[in-house]
Design an enzyme around this catalytic site. Structure first.
Site, PDB file in Angstrom:
ATOM      1  N   LYS A  89       0.783  -1.287  -0.004  1.00 44.48           N
ATOM      2  CA  LYS A  89      -0.060  -0.039  -0.100  1.00 44.48           C
ATOM      3  C   LYS A  89       0.837   1.518   0.012  1.00 44.48           C
ATOM      4  O   LYS A  89       1.821   1.255   0.677  1.00 44.48           O
ATOM      5  CB  LYS A  89      -1.071  -0.005   1.184  1.00 44.48           C
ATOM      6  CG  LYS A  89      -1.932   1.084   1.329  1.00 44.48           C
ATOM      7  CD  LYS A  89      -2.773   1.022   2.434  1.00 44.48           C
ATOM      8  CE  LYS A  89      -4.125   1.854   2.267  1.00 44.48           C
ATOM      9  NZ  LYS A  89      -4.987   1.750   3.639  1.00 44.48           N
ATOM     10  N   SER A 164      -9.908   1.923   2.440  1.00 44.51           N
ATOM     11  CA  SER A 164      -9.079   2.744   1.614  1.00 44.51           C
ATOM     12  C   SER A 164      -8.136   2.031   0.802  1.00 44.51           C
ATOM     13  O   SER A 164      -7.623   2.338  -0.039  1.00 44.51           O
ATOM     14  CB  SER A 164      -8.141   3.859   2.417  1.00 44.51           C
ATOM     15  OG  SER A 164      -7.149   3.264   3.367  1.00 44.51           O
ATOM     16  N   SER A 188      -9.995  -0.199   6.675  1.00 44.06           N
ATOM     17  CA  SER A 188      -9.341  -0.175   5.447  1.00 44.06           C
ATOM     18  C   SER A 188      -8.710  -1.500   4.872  1.00 44.06           C
ATOM     19  O   SER A 188      -8.117  -1.713   3.647  1.00 44.06           O
ATOM     20  CB  SER A 188      -8.529   1.036   5.298  1.00 44.06           C
ATOM     21  OG  SER A 188      -9.267   2.053   4.973  1.00 44.06           O
TER      22      SER A 188
HETATM   23  N1  GLN Z   1     -13.077   4.374   5.678  1.00 45.43           N
HETATM   24  C1  GLN Z   1     -12.727   4.622   6.932  1.00 45.43           C
HETATM   25  C2  GLN Z   1     -12.334   6.304   6.991  1.00 45.43           C
HETATM   26  O1  GLN Z   1     -12.617   6.746   6.032  1.00 45.43           O
HETATM   27  C3  GLN Z   1     -11.466   3.657   7.383  1.00 45.43           C
HETATM   28  C4  GLN Z   1     -10.195   4.173   6.782  1.00 45.43           C
HETATM   29  C5  GLN Z   1      -9.096   3.616   7.094  1.00 45.43           C
HETATM   30  O2  GLN Z   1      -9.211   2.397   7.694  1.00 45.43           O
HETATM   31  N2  GLN Z   1      -7.975   4.019   6.868  1.00 45.43           N
HETATM   32  O3  GLN Z   1     -11.732   6.734   7.676  1.00 45.43           O
END
Ligand code: GLN
Length: 495
Positions: A89, A164, A188
């Site tokens: 990532k 994400s 994410s």
């Molecule tokens: N979708 C969640 C957010 O927008 C989680 C993001 C993540 O785990 N980095 O914060």
């Protein structure tokens, strides 16, 4: 159209990481051949999928050659995964590739040091194929907040691969990589894994180093493994976990033996395991096909010997509100460092403007709308007069959620739920409605608030959409091995 992009049925890109490792270590194939096959698959499919922001073909092949040379010389593999390639990532720093966090503000930025996770991967002989797409600074649930275009779901290119970490999950689900690394702040890793039919694990907070992992919300962020099988995830987990003196929140404790647990779970026997079903995650209005897959999964766990208990976690209903206060507060402080003075983009510096003006022009141009929204929300919630009403209150709710978990784990060994309320949604569907996007993380984020560990395992295609669903398994802090035992058993039971 719908199946051409999922993992091939034969050839090197169809194999699991454990299978590839065995072939490489027995010299049936070279690591170079394995890496090349995945690079070819990326070249063939990534124009459509957009899982990668950067492909480092030369560096990956060079790393593969080093593994091949050492194995040819009769040396022991550096790790059980030596020679097996991986997608990283783009939130982890790498000295030989840009690290952008999918933000314009870091476009082209090359870090002066490797993240601890990156270093561990290199030491384990794992060639890094490239850096994967994400929502900007890991804020989002669909990769649509990436400054470099969304990632598409290999099961249906019109749909999101989640976020994400949609890039890492799509890379796995399309056969571009047998292993990938994600980060999980509110889901994410688990959410995109569920939407792409892959396995994703959020390890216990403090067990995987955050050093060199670009911060979103430091008290919630945790790097973790993703793969196509539970055993592969365990093998990768073992490589990246462990105490790190460069991370002040790293825990100095032995890592649970996740690989042994995955192997033990593969017997499929769950006799004596108590599984908690969370009342709050049994909701009307969630997609029927998702709930059906979830209920079938629970039935299967019971058939394998598990005992189920309904547990009440009343404060989970407030988790979303607490999360979306705590996270922006931490974001507003963490992202202050991106000011055009030290890293990446500097805009508006024509020699006449003050540093303050250059910073504000840089930040206005460099950050996307969701990142700006969260910086503003967080700055507001932390300001004098609002701190007590918002931030402090959210921290209290966080404690209550941790207590709900603690009480639940007095009764059961693991908790389960659907990983997401629906299967993958269409790109564009939630873009105008941030709250609908936030709501998508309902099932995953309580765990981050409490710092515990969780996994998602594929639970089949939903009967109503024909898209992947995931079973979420949750365990207490430092009991990551339970996830692997139960996850591997469930996976074996499904066949
Ligand atoms: N979708 C969640 C957010 O927008 C989680 C993001 C993540 O785990 N980095 O914060």
């Amino acid at each position: 159209m719908t199946t051409t992009f999922t993992t091939p049925e034969s050839g090197l890109t169809s194999l699991t990481a454990a299978e590839l490792a065995e072939k490489i270590h027995s010299r049936e194939v070279t690591s170079r051949e394995v890496v090349q096959a995945h690079l070819d698959r990326i070249a063939e499919t990534d124009g459509e999928i957009n899982a990668f922001l950067h492909v480092g073909a030369e560096e990956a092949l060079a790393a593969a050659d080093a593994v091949d040379r050492s194995l040819d010389a009769g040396e022991k593999p550096a790790s059980p995964l030596a020679g097996v390639p991986l997608a990283l990532k783009d939130l982890f720093t790498t000295t030989d590739a840009p690290t952008t966090a999918a933000s314009k503000i870091l476009e082209g930025y090359v870090a002066p040091y490797d993240a601890t996770v990156t270093r561990k991967l290199r030491e384990a002989g794992i060639p890094i194929l490239g850096k994967t797409n994400l929502d900007e600074f890991a804020m989002g649930s669909s990769t649509e907040n990436s400054a470099f275009g969304p990632t598409r779901n290999p099961f249906d290119l019109e749909r999101t691969a989640g976020g994400s970490g949609g890039g890492s999950s799509a890379a796995l689900a399309s056969g571009q990589a047998p292993l990938a690394i994600g980060t999980d702040t509110g889901g994410s890793i688990r959410q995109p894994a569920a939407l792409t039919g892959t396995v994703g694990v959020k390890p216990t907070y403090g067990t995987v180093s955050r050093y060199g992992m670009i911060a979103c919300a430091s008290s919630l962020d945790q790097g973790g493994p993703t793969a196509r099988t539970v055993l592969d995830a365990a093998l990768l987990h073992e490589v990246i976990a462990g105490h790190d003196e460069f991370d002040g929140t790293s825990v100095d404790k032995p890592v649970a033996d996740v690989v042994a647990a995955a192997r033990e779970g593969a017997s499929g026997d769950l006799t004596g395991v108590k599984v908690g079903l969370i009342k709050q995650f049994e909701r009307d209005g969630w997609q029927p096909g998702v709930m059906e897959a979830y209920h079938a999964a629970v039935e299967q766990l019971v058939a394998q010997g598990a005992e189920t208990v309904e547990v009440d976690c009343p404060h989970f209903d407030d988790a979303l509100a607490a999360y979306y206060l705590i996270l922006p507060c931490e974001v507003s402080s963490n992202l202050a460092r991106f000011d055009g003075m030290r890293y990446g983009l500097r805009a508006g510096d024509d020699g006449t403007r003050s540093a303050d003006d250059v910073m504000s022009i840089t930040r206005a141009e460099g950050f996307g709308p969701e990142v700006k929204r969260r910086i503003m929300l967080g700055t507001y919630a932390l300001s004098v007069g609002y701190y007590d009403a918002y931030y402090l209150q959210a921290q209290r709710v966080r404690t209550l959620i941790a207590r709900d978990f603690a009480r639940a784990f007095e009764q059961v060994d693991v908790l389960v739920s659907p990983t997401t309320p629906t299967t993958a949604f269409k790109l564009g569907e939630k873009n105008d409605d941030p709250l609908a996007m936030y709501n998508f993380d309902l099932c995953t984020l309580p765990l981050n608030l409490a710092g515990l560990c969780g996994m998602t395992v594929p639970s089949g295609l939903a009967s109503d959409t024909n898209l992947p669903t995931g079973l979420q398994i949750m365990a207490p802090a430092f009991a990551d091995d339970r996830l692997y035992r139960v996850g591997a058993a469930y996976e074996a039971g499904r066949g």
